[in-house]
Motif scaffolding. Structure first.
Motif, short mmCIF file in Angstrom:
data_model
loop_
_atom_site.label_atom_id
_atom_site.label_comp_id
_atom_site.label_asym_id
_atom_site.label_seq_id
_atom_site.Cartn_x
_atom_site.Cartn_y
_atom_site.Cartn_z
N ASN A 98 16.01 -52.84 -28.17
CA ASN A 98 17.20 -53.06 -28.24
C ASN A 98 17.75 -54.32 -29.14
O ASN A 98 16.75 -55.38 -29.47
N PRO A 126 18.44 -47.38 -26.15
CA PRO A 126 18.39 -48.38 -27.04
C PRO A 126 19.44 -46.79 -28.38
O PRO A 126 18.37 -45.97 -28.53
N SER A 164 23.34 -49.99 -29.86
CA SER A 164 22.07 -50.89 -29.57
C SER A 164 21.83 -51.72 -30.91
O SER A 164 21.28 -52.96 -30.66
#
Ligand code: FNR
Length: 343
Positions: A14, A214, A240
């Protein structure tokens, strides 16, 4: 007997800046340079499963690296070190779950994650049932990912390209995500599209809105010259994380939040890593050529092109003393360096 277990932090995908996998560019010196400049995660170049399985693992005490050496010709297939261990993702080219799992078991303790290349459009990959051919064989692709997830504890990801049809792309992403992968990198061009085609940022946006894992945006380099451009690309794609290939290949300091550095400064820092890693002259030269690009036509560029050994390359940037002293240090510790002639 008490069992000793080493707990390792699980890689988080992330909100990360990532060096993309790039054949011949993403070797250890470039990965270390990207980390120096602020990349969070660095992917290796794609390594073919069979080649990795032909190699043996050696701890190189002189360089402080872990080397996977080809048993047949003694060349270094993959070199890594502790500095990157919690950041490096090994990208594998594979068409077979069992072979991929064998590789994963072999490297599990040396890397932070494993990625499967599902985007390479080259003939070699497609004919071998690897790379982008997996986009058309979701059953095989998911078999590979599931097998890997069931085999090792480090995160498994894949890197894909978009398909010409949006709905088909979204369905494919759903299918891949359902395997339990930790993240997915998406290059916003189809197999047929070339780098000059616009990246389909709107498709990346739809994928990232849809998936709960993500999504790593890729394909934006054409419009990324400086650090702030990375965040514009991130915003445009709603992803992300961002993965850079060419922008980093040309000037790796694009990862620096304080701003990019001159090509000269980047080359000097790159060269120090190349010397410290005993990188091959041919690979070192290739990476610098891709930093210099049109500057190869300049007088400095021409001097560089004539250089054959690592020391000669270093001399162009006045780092020959550094190279010589490192080479002597390595030799005195017993390393038979390849500082002499280009293979
Ligand atoms: C690549 N690319 C690539 N992709 C991949 O999955 N595995 C690989 O080994 C390579 N090798 C490679 C080498 C070189 C020299 C380039 C320029 C590219 C594709 C790359 O990771 C990326 O998907 C594309 O370049 C698009 O991203 P950028 O360049 O716009 O950031």
């Amino acid at each position: 007997m008490e069992e000793k277990s080493i707990t390792r932090k699980r890689l988080d995908y992330n909100n990360k800046l990532i060096l993309a996998p790039m054949v011949r560019i993403g070797t250890l010196p470039m990965r270390l340079l990207a980390l120096d400049y602020g990349a969070d995660i660095v992917y290796t170049e794609e390594l073919i499963d069979r080649k990795l399985l032909r190699s043996i693992r050696r701890e190189n005490d002189v360089l402080g690296t872990v080397d996977y050496i080809d048993k047949t010709d003694g060349t270094v297939v993959f070199r890594t070190c502790s500095r990157e261990r919690e950041h490096v993702v090994l990208q594998i080219g594979t068409s077979d779950p069992a072979r991929a799992a064998q590789v994963a078991r072999m490297v599990e303790n040396d890397v932070a994650g494993i990625d499967i290349n599902m985007g390479c459009p080259k003939k070699f990959s497609i004919l071998g049932g690897m790379g982008a051919s997996l986009l058309r064989e979701p059953q095989k692709a998911t078999d590979i990912l599931r097998k890997l997830i069931g085999t090792v504890t480090i995160p498994i990801t894949c890197k894909i390209r978009v398909l010409p049809d949006l709905e088909e792309t979204l369905r494919l992403c759903d299918t891949l995500a359902s395997t339990g992968i930790a993240a997915i990198a998406v290059h916003g061009r189809t197999i047929e599209e070339r780098p000059q085609h616009p990246n389909r940022n709107h498709v990346l946006k739809q994928i990232s809105a849809r998936l709960s894992i993500p999504v790593i945006a890729n394909g934006g380099s054409k419009d990324i010259q400086k650090h702030s451009d990375i965040f514009r690309f991130k915003k445009e794609t709603g992803c992300s994380s961002v993965m850079l290939a060419r922008a980093a290949e040309w000037n790796c300091s694009v990862f620096r939040k304080e701003g990019s550095l001159s090509i000269e400064s980047v080359i000097k820092s790159y060269l120090k890593h190349a010397v410290n890693c005993d990188n091959s002259p041919s690979n070192t030269k290739y990476c610098i050529q891709n930093i210099l690009r049109e500057l190869q036509e300049s007088p400095l560029g021409k001097r560089f092109l004539n250089a054959q050994t690592l020391e000669q390359i270093c001399k162009v940037w006045r780092l020959d003393d550094y190279c010589r002293s490192k080479s002597e240090e390595f030799r005195s510790k017993g390393l038979l360096g390849r500082f002499q002639v280009m293979p």
